[in-house]
Design an enzyme around this catalytic site. Sequence first.
Site, PDB file in Angstrom:
ATOM      1  N   HIS A  97      -0.923  53.391  12.832  1.00 34.20           N
ATOM      2  CA  HIS A  97      -1.421  54.037  13.805  1.00 34.20           C
ATOM      3  C   HIS A  97      -0.240  53.387  15.590  1.00 34.20           C
ATOM      4  O   HIS A  97       0.628  54.421  15.165  1.00 34.20           O
ATOM      5  CB  HIS A  97      -2.239  55.356  13.773  1.00 34.20           C
ATOM      6  CG  HIS A  97      -1.973  56.661  14.471  1.00 34.20           C
ATOM      7  ND1 HIS A  97      -1.355  56.875  13.562  1.00 34.20           N
ATOM      8  CD2 HIS A  97      -2.193  56.588  15.611  1.00 34.20           C
ATOM      9  CE1 HIS A  97      -0.968  58.157  14.592  1.00 34.20           C
ATOM     10  NE2 HIS A  97      -1.433  57.805  15.675  1.00 34.20           N
TER      11      HIS A  97
ATOM     12  N   TYR B  32       2.247  54.379  18.858  1.00 32.98           N
ATOM     13  CA  TYR B  32       2.636  54.841  20.131  1.00 32.98           C
ATOM     14  C   TYR B  32       3.118  53.148  20.616  1.00 32.98           C
ATOM     15  O   TYR B  32       4.112  53.593  21.671  1.00 32.98           O
ATOM     16  CB  TYR B  32       0.748  54.612  20.313  1.00 32.98           C
ATOM     17  CG  TYR B  32       0.432  56.991  19.859  1.00 32.98           C
ATOM     18  CD1 TYR B  32       0.798  57.015  21.109  1.00 32.98           C
ATOM     19  CD2 TYR B  32      -0.610  56.099  18.406  1.00 32.98           C
ATOM     20  CE1 TYR B  32       0.466  58.618  20.529  1.00 32.98           C
ATOM     21  CE2 TYR B  32      -0.971  57.618  18.382  1.00 32.98           C
ATOM     22  CZ  TYR B  32      -0.545  58.982  19.290  1.00 32.98           C
ATOM     23  OH  TYR B  32      -0.772  60.177  18.847  1.00 32.98           O
TER      24      TYR B  32
ATOM     25  N   HIS C  68       8.006  65.467   9.876  1.00 35.57           N
ATOM     26  CA  HIS C  68       6.910  65.100  11.565  1.00 35.57           C
ATOM     27  C   HIS C  68       7.555  63.607  12.581  1.00 35.57           C
ATOM     28  O   HIS C  68       8.153  64.074  13.366  1.00 35.57           O
ATOM     29  CB  HIS C  68       4.723  64.874  11.020  1.00 35.57           C
ATOM     30  CG  HIS C  68       4.620  64.468  12.212  1.00 35.57           C
ATOM     31  ND1 HIS C  68       4.291  65.138  13.068  1.00 35.57           N
ATOM     32  CD2 HIS C  68       4.150  63.086  12.367  1.00 35.57           C
ATOM     33  CE1 HIS C  68       3.585  64.055  14.287  1.00 35.57           C
ATOM     34  NE2 HIS C  68       3.883  63.189  13.538  1.00 35.57           N
ATOM     35  N   PHE C  69       7.114  62.632  11.846  1.00 33.96           N
ATOM     36  CA  PHE C  69       8.132  61.385  12.117  1.00 33.96           C
ATOM     37  C   PHE C  69       9.596  61.383  12.365  1.00 33.96           C
ATOM     38  O   PHE C  69       9.655  60.535  14.024  1.00 33.96           O
ATOM     39  CB  PHE C  69       7.703  60.602  11.786  1.00 33.96           C
ATOM     40  CG  PHE C  69       8.022  60.093  10.645  1.00 33.96           C
ATOM     41  CD1 PHE C  69       9.727  59.352  10.550  1.00 33.96           C
ATOM     42  CD2 PHE C  69       6.873  59.590   9.419  1.00 33.96           C
ATOM     43  CE1 PHE C  69       9.442  58.988   9.302  1.00 33.96           C
ATOM     44  CE2 PHE C  69       7.356  59.044   7.840  1.00 33.96           C
ATOM     45  CZ  PHE C  69       8.911  59.073   7.916  1.00 33.96           C
ATOM     46  N   HIS C  70       9.959  62.586  12.370  1.00 32.56           N
ATOM     47  CA  HIS C  70      11.626  62.344  12.108  1.00 32.56           C
ATOM     48  C   HIS C  70      11.411  63.483  13.928  1.00 32.56           C
ATOM     49  O   HIS C  70      12.447  63.175  14.243  1.00 32.56           O
ATOM     50  CB  HIS C  70      12.656  62.648  11.296  1.00 32.56           C
ATOM     51  CG  HIS C  70      13.097  62.303  10.434  1.00 32.56           C
ATOM     52  ND1 HIS C  70      12.460  61.564   9.858  1.00 32.56           N
ATOM     53  CD2 HIS C  70      14.272  61.046  10.012  1.00 32.56           C
ATOM     54  CE1 HIS C  70      12.657  60.541   8.479  1.00 32.56           C
ATOM     55  NE2 HIS C  70      14.419  59.859   9.819  1.00 32.56           N
TER      56      HIS C  70
ATOM     57  N   ARG D 272       7.957  63.041  -0.817  1.00 31.46           N
ATOM     58  CA  ARG D 272       8.071  61.404   0.528  1.00 31.46           C
ATOM     59  C   ARG D 272       9.088  60.994  -0.107  1.00 31.46           C
ATOM     60  O   ARG D 272       8.513  60.622  -1.453  1.00 31.46           O
ATOM     61  CB  ARG D 272       7.855  61.626   1.358  1.00 31.46           C
ATOM     62  CG  ARG D 272       6.846  60.262   1.279  1.00 31.46           C
ATOM     63  CD  ARG D 272       5.968  60.243   2.041  1.00 31.46           C
ATOM     64  NE  ARG D 272       6.173  59.189   3.544  1.00 31.46           N
ATOM     65  CZ  ARG D 272       5.881  58.715   3.780  1.00 31.46           C
ATOM     66  NH1 ARG D 272       4.693  58.977   4.707  1.00 31.46           N
ATOM     67  NH2 ARG D 272       6.631  57.844   4.753  1.00 31.46           N
ATOM     68  N   ARG D 273       9.779  59.970  -0.285  1.00 27.67           N
ATOM     69  CA  ARG D 273       9.939  58.066  -0.661  1.00 27.67           C
ATOM     70  C   ARG D 273      10.720  58.304  -2.200  1.00 27.67           C
ATOM     71  O   ARG D 273      10.248  57.445  -2.684  1.00 27.67           O
ATOM     72  CB  ARG D 273       8.876  57.626  -0.702  1.00 27.67           C
ATOM     73  CG  ARG D 273       8.794  57.932   0.873  1.00 27.67           C
ATOM     74  CD  ARG D 273       7.340  56.838   0.668  1.00 27.67           C
ATOM     75  NE  ARG D 273       7.253  55.589   2.091  1.00 27.67           N
ATOM     76  CZ  ARG D 273       6.209  54.704   2.767  1.00 27.67           C
ATOM     77  NH1 ARG D 273       5.139  54.522   1.750  1.00 27.67           N
ATOM     78  NH2 ARG D 273       6.942  53.674   3.595  1.00 27.67           N
TER      79      ARG D 273
END
Lengths: 606, 171, 57
Positions: free
Chosen positions: A236, A240, A387-389, A450-451
């Site tokens: 995580h 950041y 989300h993370f894209h 996913r994946r």
Amino acid sequence: MSDALEAEETFLDRFPEEAKVVRSAFLGSFLALTLGAIFGIIQTLHRTGLFRGLIDSTDYYTVLTAHGVFLVISFTVFFLVGLFTWAVVRSLDRPLVDIRITWTWYVLMAGGMTMTGISILAGFTDAIDMSADVLYTFYAPLQAHPLFYTGLAVFIVGSWLAGADWFRTWLAWREDNPDERIPLQTFMVLTTMIMWYIASSAVAASVLIFLLPWSLGLIESVNPTLTRTLFWFFGHPVVYFWLMPAYLLWYTVLPSIAGGRLFSDPLARVVFVLFLLLSTPVGIHHQYLDPGIAEGFKFISMTNTMFLLLPSLLTAFTVVASVEYGARQRGGTGIFGWLRSLPWRDPAFTGMMLAGLMFAAGGFSGMVNAGMNINYMIHNTIWVPGHFHLTVGTAVALTFMAATYWLWPQITNKPVYSRQIGLFQVVLWFIGMALMSNAMHAQGLLGVPRRTAEPEYSGFDYPVAFGGFEELNVQIAIGGTLLFLSTVLFIGNLVLTMGNPRVSGLAETIRPALSGPDDAPEVLDDLRIWVGIAVTLVVLAYALPLAAIINDGGLLGPGVGTYPVWIDATVGALAEVAVPAAWALVDALAFLGARLLDAATSGVVA
Amino acid sequence: MHIHAYEKIWLAFAIVLILLLLGSVTYGAVGPGVAMVADSEAQIDANALDEDDRFAEPRVEQVGENEYEAYVVAYQFGFEPSPIVVPENSTVTFQITSRDVIHGFEVAGTNANTMAVPGEVAEITVEVSEPREYGIVCNEYCGAGHHAMEGKLHVVSEEEFAEMNEGGENE
Amino acid sequence: MSRTETAGAPADDAGGDEEFDPVGTLALIAVYFAILVIAWVYIYYIEFLGRDLVVVG
């Protein structure tokens, strides 16, 4: 130094040695971006079923591992080390202490990433008995080739040296400037690196104590819950680590590009301190649906995660206010009308603003991911990559590309080949990602995982909502294609820029904050206090869960097999020799330890 | 430290938002009673599942009036039993483990979703209503055949369920 | 001497004694807040709690 003189000198003129390091780091980063984009387009078309002619579905996971590792480890971190080197040298206005150290960490990081990259790419050919189809999370007991773990370890050690290099440079500056506030950019670099040291210690431990020895056959098994938890201890805060360079650019560069000033230097410092404190004790929120971890630990992790929204929400205000100030300076009026007075034709500005807008949208899906029980709905569905894209894939990647249009001329003295293409490129990225990410979120709500190479199943159909499964697949494929084209334009523009002649007059200035560092309490600059609190919070969040996991399942697991995605005769042979040797060593150490203990007890008794 | 009044307002709103999020999750836990997968079950030797009375023979078992337990093993690349058959209007507790690598167990389009980790037993309880067929997907990458890994959950009428058990198909 | 986002406020455009009030920012962020709250209420209370097979134990 007078402002006039400063305006004339670019970073390259003033620090030619350091500029070379920054350039090399960026080039490494863009090479990874190119590879990642190629794997990205293959993957998008394969997964959505639009074109499956290029690879077999079994090779999809090699593509996916390469896409993940090259983009989120290589592209992001190489850009970060380049940017941070620039930021430290620029804001301290002094060269690095010893450029040989700098090149040492660069070579270590590049070498480590090359090793890991080779181990992944070898998965495409049967001629080499090597593969690392373990995706970027490398969950045991799936096992990669030892070269994969070795490369990662070398890469991380390189990044530690990079941090040490910047700390050393700051300390050298401190000797000459004992009473000055830490310049904001350097402050951001140092707090980010402290976070990185804390976070990466766990993954380094996981790799060096468990995964690497295990892949070499020195230990027989590992505890999957333990290595997974250690991964997310790192996994995580690493998001950041990707994001902080983008924040650094939004806080210190974007306001000046907009013709404004940073609204508040003190709040920028507060935000970075909050990230340092809260980024790490939250990793368990990736494990909400893991058995073997008590609900209470998950709840603590969620609370910390929700408070981690705070620095991002504060950033939204501060950055937009800084830009608004610029718009007002440029004659903007009205409640929303000032938005028209911004330099939208500048690719650096527009790119960063669109990146920020995407991040705001990503904030929403992030809230859902952070909600403990709502995780049942979206955990491991394609909602999560959706989300993370938005976050790393746009807030970070698009900011980096936009910043390149601003920074590259200053480290090369070459003007950008075409700012129009640049502007088109950043807008294209935004449109492509809007399509792709939106459809991924929607598919996630249908339960699409996913994946996976083929998300369609023989035994059932997905429910129809938010557009059907097939229709959303088309949206994902179109979006992915636009993203690929955008990357091609970015790289092409950059290559043509390299062919431009060197000119002078490309220097850009960063203007001082409206509310400067003098308004910030001195204590913010006392990094030792923040290190102490950050470590304490991590211990509070992780000591009990880790102790429980080790206590319940044992350091090496409750009995779990080994599932290599590679088979290697030479390593097997090595292990046959090494294992008995290692046990002999353990026996010898145990014997020695027992003797020492005896001696000590008899000493105490006497 | 100087903070602009507007930014203080926003800070207050941000904290309200965070409390709304935490409050919602807490409401979900105490109101509708959503419970998390946790450490309720002891660890297990994944290499010796055949010595465990639950997982030696993956199956559905009646454990109370209208209460059933489903012992599920995830493996490269499938689920056992498949299909998992349970009667309508019952409470079903899944105990799920893996005999090789980490898998996912997701009843597609529903809230029944958990990790299947070798060495651990995940326990989730759900209430099923009308007869219906659900798909189960593995939502964690588990090897080259991952995309082929699927299972089924059949909620059948009570009569059908009784008939099947008499037939000995599902002990 | 370090460069300069740390320098004191120069006179050109800092607005003198009057503080800059980012009223447009406040308006934008209020819109964002409203979207977040509405979207959250929808996704949590309707989409999530309204689904099949709620995990209750």
